[in-house]
Every structure is written in C-alpha cells, then in structure tokens.
Design an enzyme around this catalytic site. Structure first.
Site, PDB file in Angstrom:
ATOM      1  N   CYS A   1     -13.988  -4.873   2.698  1.00 25.78           N
ATOM      2  CA  CYS A   1     -11.974  -4.668   3.120  1.00 25.78           C
ATOM      3  C   CYS A   1     -12.547  -2.879   4.050  1.00 25.78           C
ATOM      4  O   CYS A   1     -13.466  -2.703   4.671  1.00 25.78           O
ATOM      5  CB  CYS A   1     -11.153  -5.309   2.383  1.00 25.78           C
TER       6      CYS A   1
ATOM      7  N   HIS B   1     -12.701 -10.105   1.308  1.00 26.08           N
ATOM      8  CA  HIS B   1     -12.931 -10.057   0.068  1.00 26.08           C
ATOM      9  C   HIS B   1     -13.578 -10.765  -0.852  1.00 26.08           C
ATOM     10  O   HIS B   1     -12.979 -11.619  -1.020  1.00 26.08           O
ATOM     11  CB  HIS B   1     -10.939  -9.719  -0.589  1.00 26.08           C
TER      12      HIS B   1
ATOM     13  N   GLU C   1     -14.340 -11.286  -3.565  1.00 29.73           N
ATOM     14  CA  GLU C   1     -13.699 -11.309  -5.200  1.00 29.73           C
ATOM     15  C   GLU C   1     -12.717 -12.795  -5.765  1.00 29.73           C
ATOM     16  O   GLU C   1     -11.865 -12.844  -6.201  1.00 29.73           O
ATOM     17  CB  GLU C   1     -13.114  -9.928  -5.749  1.00 29.73           C
TER      18      GLU C   1
END
Length: 204
Positions: A79, A180, A182
């Site tokens: 990011c 992102h 994750e």
C-alpha cells in the site's frame, strides 16, 4: 524470519499475522541489526507519504530500507509502503521517496469517486516469480494516490479504475503491491505466499 519495518505507520499486526498463518516467523522491529539479518522484509504503510518518509528518516530506517534493498534479499512494500519505493509523491506537496524505483505518485484526477476503494481485478502484464501458478483475480484496494513508474519493465500488474492503475511493481528483489494482500482473499494470500517462498528459496 521476515522483518516488518516498524516506523510508526503501518498495519503491522494484520501483516504479521498473515505471514505467521502461512507458516513463517514474522518480527515487527525497528532494530537495524534484526532487519538486516532477516531472510525477507516487508515495508507496510498507512497514512500520508510525507509523514511516512519523515518517520523513516527520523528513526534512521530510511537508510536501512535502502541497504536492505541493495542486499538482494526480497523486500515487499504494501500500500503506502509500495508508493514509498518511488522517487517522489505529490501528496500534500512534493516529497522525496526512497527512489528504489524511478517514478512518481500522483492523485487520481477525474469525475469519479476518490479514494479508489473496493475489490478490483488484476491484470498480469509480464512473468514474475510472484505469479507462478496463479491466475489473475480480485484484490482489495484503498487509496487516493497511485504510482506512475518511469520504466515499463517495473510494472508487473495493473487494475482498472477509470484508467490503468499500478497494482504490482518489481525490479530485482524489490516488489510492491498497492493493494493489501493480507485483506485480499485467496489471491492476496497466494501472492504473499509466493513472496515468502522466494525468501525461503534465497535463504536456502
């Protein structure tokens, strides 16, 4: 072991937990010695570009990131962390970045919603170890600024948000993801796993 740079601006907990779920040790740290000894490193980031660079400089970690990138060990920016890899940003004025990848970060301009927020398809532009065995799919973005790489060969994947938008970059052992991983479901997890596998292969 994977070092996660702790410079006061990043979603450190979620990144470390995602790495641990994939079977790798993650250490959140600002200790240069620990970072330089790690098999791979992650530069996360949430917030404003200028503030992030100021924190990196004040903590002494700006030079550590550059040294780590120069070591040839895998480094991943996520990011804002991806945007910091570039030469400069126009967010709230002009700010110099880490200059590991030539290019600049600019604000979305147009009659459409900003920030770009939500699930978007990736398009892989060229082969990369990150993409081995993977098919493009949806990942999760939240950003108001986007990167414009100077070198097309550094641009590995894009998404479409009223224009082609840089999604994944890479040169040598330095990589960046605007989204992102994750928080991006199966594909995000798979891309993060590929990065971690690269660290393990290099570590032997």
């Amino acid at each position: 072991m994977i070092a996660i740079f702790d410079y006061g601006m990043g979603n450190l907990h979620s990144v470390s937990k995602a790495i641990e779920r994939l079977g790798y040790e993650a250490v959140v740290t600002s200790d240069p010695r620990v970072i330089m000894e790690a098999d791979g490193a992650v530069l996360p980031g949430v917030g404003a570009f200028g503030d992030a660079m100021a924190n990196l400089r004040e903590s002494g970690l700006e030079e550590v990131v550059k040294r780590y990138a120069g070591s040839g060990k895998p480094l991943l920016g996520i990011c804002l962390g991806m945007q910091l890899l570039f030469s400069e940003s126009e967010e709230h004025g002009r700010h110099e970045g880490l200059n590991l990848l030539p290019g600049r970060v600019v604000r979305f301009q147009g009659d459409y919603k900003v920030p770009h927020m939500g699930w978007n398809d990736l398009e892989f532009l060229q082969p990369s170890p990150l993409f081995e065995g993977l098919e493009p799919g949806h990942v999760y973005f939240v950003h108001s600024y986007h990167a414009l790489p100077e070198r097309q060969e550094d641009l590995l994947a894009v998404t479409d948000y009223h224009q082609p938008v840089t999604a994944i970059v890479g040169r040598g052992s330095v990589y960046g993801m605007q989204f992102h991983p994750e928080k991006s479901g199966e594909l995000g997890t798979a891309l993060l796993r590929r990065f971690l596998e690269m660290t393990a292969r290099r570590a032997g």
